[in-house]
Enzyme design. Structure first.
Site, PDB file in Angstrom:
ATOM      1  N   HIS A  23      11.526   0.180  33.020  1.00  0.00           N
ATOM      2  CA  HIS A  23      10.709   1.032  33.893  1.00  0.00           C
ATOM      3  C   HIS A  23       9.200   0.742  33.796  1.00  0.00           C
ATOM      4  CE1 HIS A  23      10.964   5.224  35.969  1.00  0.00           C
ATOM      5  NE2 HIS A  23       9.965   4.520  36.451  1.00  0.00           N
ATOM      6  N   ASP A  56      17.586   4.482  44.865  1.00  0.00           N
ATOM      7  CA  ASP A  56      16.772   4.127  43.700  1.00  0.00           C
ATOM      8  C   ASP A  56      16.666   5.333  42.765  1.00  0.00           C
ATOM      9  OD1 ASP A  56      14.730   2.131  42.497  1.00  0.00           O
ATOM     10  OD2 ASP A  56      13.731   4.082  42.456  1.00  0.00           O
TER      11      ASP A  56
END
Ligand code: A2P
Length: 317
Positions: free
Chosen positions: A110, A43
């Site tokens: 995000h 990630d």
């Protein structure tokens, strides 16, 4: 390794390596240790400032035949200053260049927060743009076109509330497949878990260990340390495993994906082995009792005086 089937039929390894706060100089080694230990999900995010080193490490692992590209799942995230439609594709291309990849497995928006281009961390309200000015649906249309162009296989969001997720789904052509949010026994978010289940969106748990390594500005002296929680510690002792392994096993038991961060080789391997820890029903009941809706990453850095964001409108609670 357990995999989760996403709503576009791709399979995402449930356990991944988090890289937030993995410093340049150590993140490449962390990725190497992780992949050699069996991790197949990494990630990343542009704002973590370490994608170029991760890219070097992945390229070396593939060149050495340790892992094939098709067996790796790489996620990255669009930073908040690139929400304008014309900025989305260039932002992904920059990330792909750094990661030395032709395609991402998953690209996430995000935060549901927009900043003026070039502002990485806002200092004043003037650095920010409101969601009325630049609606998530507009950014999302560009995310969809990244899938059409083959630059990423899957798209999703991060830090989205039930309300924001449902609004986005209602106007989307390609559904978000993942919502990555803070999740651990002190912040279990049962309503979000239920909504994601209903909408066929997989939740990924960030800060699953309680984010001990978060920056000092996000800490107060009264913060409880999840890794030292009595219940977590005693369940760990009863299984002869570590508290971190209990927290990771708990996240996997809920059907979420989980991305503990570590830059330490022993802890990276330890966290991977948590996938084989099976918690008993009464362990899960005790852990369920720990919920206190406590965010370690509470988003206060977006709630600047006179700006468009407040904690209430960020989390819709
Ligand atoms: P380190 O990188 O030195 O291992 P989160 O994923 O919740 O953000 O937590 C990451 C923090 O927890 C980092 O400070 C990391 O430090 C630490 N950490 C990671 N794995 C373990 C573990 N197995 N035991 C204790 N601390 C851990």
């Amino acid at each position: 390794m357990k995999k989760l089937r996403l709503n576009n039929n791709t399979l995402m390894p449930a356990l991944g390596l988090g890289t937030w706060q993995s410093a340049p100089g150590e993140v490449g080694r962390a990725v190497e240790v992780a992949v050699r230990a069996g991790y197949r999900h990494i990630d990343c995010a542009s704002i973590y400032g370490n994608e170029a080193e991760i890219g070097e490490s992945l390229a070396a692992l593939m060149a050495d035949g340790v892992v094939a590209r098709k067996d790796l799942w790489v996620t990255s995230k669009l930073w908040n200053d690139r929400h304008a439609p014309e900025d989305v594709a260039p932002a992904l291309r920059e990330t792909l260049d750094k990661l030395k990849l032709e395609q991402l497995d998953l690209y996430l928006v995000h935060w549901p927060v927009a900043l003026h281009k070039g502002v990485l961390r806002p200092q004043t309200a003037a650095d920010m743009r409101s969601l009325e000015d630049i609606p998530p649906a507009q950014t999302w249309a560009q995310m969809e076109s990244l899938v059409d162009a083959g630059l990423c296989r899957t798209i999703g969001v991060s830090n989205f509330s039930v309300h924001k997720l449902e609004a986005l789904i209602a106007s989307s052509r390609i559904r978000p497949a993942v919502n990555q949010v803070e999740l651990h026994p002190y912040l279990q978010q049962p309503k979000l878990l239920e909504a994601c289940h209903r909408e066929n969106v997989v939740l990924t748990a960030y800060s699953p260990l309680g984010s001990r390594g978060r920056p000092a500005v996000l800490k107060t002296t009264s913060d409880p340390d999840l890794l030292e929680d009595e219940t977590v510690v005693s369940i760990a002792a009863s299984h002869r495993v570590t508290p971190a392994q209990v927290l990771i096993a708990w996240a996997l038991s809920r059907g979420t994906s989980v991305i503990p961060k570590s830059a330490n080789p022993n802890r990276i391997r330890q966290n991977f082995e948590a996938a084989s820890v099976i918690l008993a029903k009464n362990d899960l009941e005790k852990l369920a009792g720990l919920d206190r809706h406590r965010r370690y990453i509470n988003g206060a850095f977006w709630a600047l005086d006179g700006g468009p964001y407040t904690l209430a409108n960020l989390w819709d609670e």
